[in-house]
Motif scaffolding. Sequence first.
Motif, mmCIF file in Angstrom:
data_model
loop_
_atom_site.group_PDB
_atom_site.id
_atom_site.type_symbol
_atom_site.label_atom_id
_atom_site.label_comp_id
_atom_site.label_asym_id
_atom_site.label_seq_id
_atom_site.Cartn_x
_atom_site.Cartn_y
_atom_site.Cartn_z
ATOM 1 N N GLU A 2 47.834 30.336 46.873
ATOM 2 C CA GLU A 2 46.763 31.201 47.355
ATOM 3 C C GLU A 2 47.286 32.269 48.303
ATOM 4 O O GLU A 2 46.861 33.428 48.249
ATOM 5 N N GLY A 6 50.830 33.890 46.155
ATOM 6 C CA GLY A 6 50.677 34.249 44.749
ATOM 7 C C GLY A 6 49.490 35.129 44.440
ATOM 8 O O GLY A 6 49.358 35.620 43.323
ATOM 9 N N SER A 7 48.613 35.340 45.426
ATOM 10 C CA SER A 7 47.463 36.226 45.218
ATOM 11 C C SER A 7 47.921 37.687 45.256
ATOM 12 O O SER A 7 48.937 38.020 45.862
ATOM 13 N N ASP A 8 47.147 38.544 44.621
ATOM 14 C CA ASP A 8 47.449 39.975 44.645
ATOM 15 C C ASP A 8 46.843 40.588 45.897
ATOM 16 O O ASP A 8 45.650 40.882 45.959
ATOM 17 N N LEU A 9 47.662 40.749 46.916
ATOM 18 C CA LEU A 9 47.196 41.328 48.172
ATOM 19 C C LEU A 9 47.896 42.659 48.438
ATOM 20 O O LEU A 9 48.162 43.017 49.581
ATOM 21 N N TRP A 22 53.426 43.343 47.891
ATOM 22 C CA TRP A 22 53.202 42.021 48.443
ATOM 23 C C TRP A 22 54.363 41.155 47.979
ATOM 24 O O TRP A 22 55.414 41.671 47.614
ATOM 25 N N VAL A 26 44.768 38.093 56.254
ATOM 26 C CA VAL A 26 44.864 37.042 55.233
ATOM 27 C C VAL A 26 44.047 35.830 55.668
ATOM 28 O O VAL A 26 43.321 35.225 54.869
ATOM 29 N N ARG A 72 40.404 36.375 55.171
ATOM 30 C CA ARG A 72 40.086 36.269 53.743
ATOM 31 C C ARG A 72 39.928 34.814 53.325
ATOM 32 O O ARG A 72 39.066 34.471 52.509
ATOM 33 N N LEU A 73 40.737 33.943 53.903
ATOM 34 C CA LEU A 73 40.703 32.526 53.559
ATOM 35 C C LEU A 73 39.751 31.725 54.447
ATOM 36 O O LEU A 73 39.585 30.522 54.253
#
Length: 332
Positions: free
Chosen positions: A22, A25-28, A35, A179, A182-183
Amino acid sequence: MTTVALALTDGMLHFELALAVEVFGSDLTHLVDPWYDFALCGPGPVRVGRFLLEPDRGLDHLVRADTVIVPGWADVDRDPPAELVDAVRAAHEAGARVASLCTGAFVLAAAGLLDGRRATTHWAHTDVLTGRHPRITVDPDVLYVDSDSVLTSAGKAAAMDLCLHLVRLDHGAAVANTVARRLVVPPHRDGGQAQFVTSPVPAPGNHPLAALFPWVLERLDRPLTVEDLARRAGMSSRHLGRHFRAVTGTTPLQWLLTQRIRYAQVLLETTDDTVDTIATATGMGTATTLRRHFARAVGVPPDTYRRTFRTRARDALAGPGDGAPALRPLRR
């Protein structure tokens, strides 16, 4: 540290694995472009709990990664596979930063990466790690340990703390905080905090310090003492200390210093204020005091930190089409 490889084999813990996916590997790329270049690496199809995962690359790819992350190893009574241990060791010898989440520390220990170092793992397994690997200084009371190129974390939520710590090292506090928002997790918990506290961390507004925290965070520019905090909370200094330990896992002064340092990071990243001005704004008093505490906590002087993270922090705070939000002290 742009390339992150997640080292997999059968028998990994899926929660810690998912956390790493998360975060890294997420597209941030809307925060930082580029990234991380992220890859799942394993010997072939890997069974994690009830799930079968198909890695992107083999374990031999670990030697080409800047950062290698080892998720939790489920069966600590069994030695991890030799091919995984060898690949992690080879990656570190090639210059990779290696981090374990929870019981992934047993893989790092088997590879010899923790010998002579301080490390941690889930508190329920620290005695096992100590008994099996006596050359490791195992600390059962912390969330994570950053030992230069080798990092270890306790379990579950502490694994997320370590992942955010890595983002903070690579991209600065403002990006890591974005980040975390976001989480929907706390933006920063020091690695030195206790793995568990004497009572569960309560919901906001449901503990004796609920009103104290925001009051302090709005007054970081003032020379607050433990007595000031105790007076505001309506309790003795000793009683305050007990509540702080129960709620945060640390002492009032350490918590306060952490808030000052984190606020200084954001100001360095997102304003043109001088170090003297930031020292005043964060309650450090003088630039000399700020530099001393900042370098000890962060590892580099304030000016170096600003040069490293200034541009990417402003990009992250602005976001796609948004104005930068008003700066506020960081909340734990």
